[in-house]
Scaffold this motif. Structure first.
Motif, mmCIF file in Angstrom:
data_model
loop_
_atom_site.group_PDB
_atom_site.id
_atom_site.type_symbol
_atom_site.label_atom_id
_atom_site.label_comp_id
_atom_site.label_asym_id
_atom_site.label_seq_id
_atom_site.Cartn_x
_atom_site.Cartn_y
_atom_site.Cartn_z
ATOM 1 N N GLY A 8 0.811 -1.205 0.000
ATOM 2 C CA GLY A 8 0.000 0.000 0.000
ATOM 3 C C GLY A 8 0.843 1.253 0.000
ATOM 4 O O GLY A 8 2.068 1.198 -0.115
ATOM 5 N N LYS A 22 -2.475 2.883 3.399
ATOM 6 C CA LYS A 22 -3.740 2.650 2.716
ATOM 7 C C LYS A 22 -3.555 1.509 1.716
ATOM 8 O O LYS A 22 -2.723 1.603 0.814
ATOM 9 C CB LYS A 22 -4.185 3.918 1.993
ATOM 10 C CG LYS A 22 -5.512 3.796 1.298
ATOM 11 C CD LYS A 22 -5.884 5.109 0.648
ATOM 12 C CE LYS A 22 -7.340 5.141 0.286
ATOM 13 N NZ LYS A 22 -7.736 6.482 -0.157
ATOM 14 N N GLU A 24 -5.416 -0.827 -1.119
ATOM 15 C CA GLU A 24 -6.584 -0.923 -1.997
ATOM 16 C C GLU A 24 -6.693 -2.328 -2.568
ATOM 17 O O GLU A 24 -5.685 -2.965 -2.867
ATOM 18 C CB GLU A 24 -6.482 0.072 -3.154
ATOM 19 C CG GLU A 24 -6.801 1.477 -2.779
ATOM 20 C CD GLU A 24 -7.052 2.359 -3.988
ATOM 21 O OE1 GLU A 24 -6.839 1.907 -5.129
ATOM 22 O OE2 GLU A 24 -7.457 3.514 -3.777
ATOM 23 N N THR A 26 -9.244 -4.644 -5.412
ATOM 24 C CA THR A 26 -10.281 -4.588 -6.433
ATOM 25 C C THR A 26 -10.886 -5.975 -6.583
ATOM 26 O O THR A 26 -10.200 -6.989 -6.431
ATOM 27 C CB THR A 26 -9.728 -4.124 -7.792
ATOM 28 O OG1 THR A 26 -8.709 -5.034 -8.201
ATOM 29 C CG2 THR A 26 -9.150 -2.729 -7.701
ATOM 30 N N ARG A 37 -13.611 -0.922 -6.257
ATOM 31 C CA ARG A 37 -12.392 -0.662 -5.487
ATOM 32 C C ARG A 37 -12.753 -0.395 -4.036
ATOM 33 O O ARG A 37 -13.635 0.416 -3.750
ATOM 34 C CB ARG A 37 -11.642 0.555 -6.042
ATOM 35 C CG ARG A 37 -10.983 0.294 -7.352
ATOM 36 C CD ARG A 37 -10.058 1.396 -7.787
ATOM 37 N NE ARG A 37 -10.289 2.686 -7.146
ATOM 38 C CZ ARG A 37 -9.628 3.775 -7.449
ATOM 39 N NH1 ARG A 37 -8.714 3.751 -8.374
ATOM 40 N NH2 ARG A 37 -9.880 4.914 -6.841
ATOM 41 N N ARG A 38 -12.068 -1.070 -3.132
ATOM 42 C CA ARG A 38 -12.244 -0.840 -1.700
ATOM 43 C C ARG A 38 -10.877 -0.573 -1.098
ATOM 44 O O ARG A 38 -9.870 -1.162 -1.527
ATOM 45 C CB ARG A 38 -12.863 -2.051 -1.013
ATOM 46 C CG ARG A 38 -14.281 -2.327 -1.405
ATOM 47 C CD ARG A 38 -15.228 -1.378 -0.686
ATOM 48 N NE ARG A 38 -16.603 -1.681 -1.006
ATOM 49 C CZ ARG A 38 -17.381 -0.943 -1.788
ATOM 50 N NH1 ARG A 38 -16.900 0.142 -2.350
ATOM 51 N NH2 ARG A 38 -18.612 -1.274 -2.015
ATOM 52 N N SER A 39 -10.818 0.294 -0.097
ATOM 53 C CA SER A 39 -9.546 0.572 0.550
ATOM 54 C C SER A 39 -9.712 0.490 2.054
ATOM 55 O O SER A 39 -10.819 0.659 2.588
ATOM 56 C CB SER A 39 -9.019 1.948 0.150
ATOM 57 O OG SER A 39 -9.902 2.946 0.602
#
Length: 78
Positions: A8, A22, A24, A26, A37-39
């Motif tokens: 990240g 962070k 991410e 997908t 997309r989620r983070s």
């Protein structure tokens, strides 16, 4: 069981020996077939206090070091 390793970007380095990373991910939505997309933010231990905002790093699971820190910085990805 092997420890998980995630990659990240550092979004905060204001705390001593701690960075917020962070991560991410997908995935394909099961019904709509659209890429989503989620983070998520992880607090990671940075012993040398060398990572800065914007650096891409790898973090690895570790034993709890504080209330929020369950990850440690493994290496840079330049």
């Amino acid at each position: 069981m092997p420890k998980r390793v995630l990659q990240g970007v550092v979004v905060s380095d204001k705390q001593a020996k701690t960075v917020v990373v962070k991560v991410e991910r997908t995935f394909l939505h099961p019904l709509l077939r659209k890429t989503v997309r989620r983070s998520k933010n992880y607090h990671a231990h940075d012993e040398a206090n060398a990572k800065k905002v914007g650096d891409t790093v790898q973090i690895q699971e570790c034993a709890p070091k504080s209330k929020l820190k369950r990850w440690e910085v493994v290496s840079d990805q330049a």
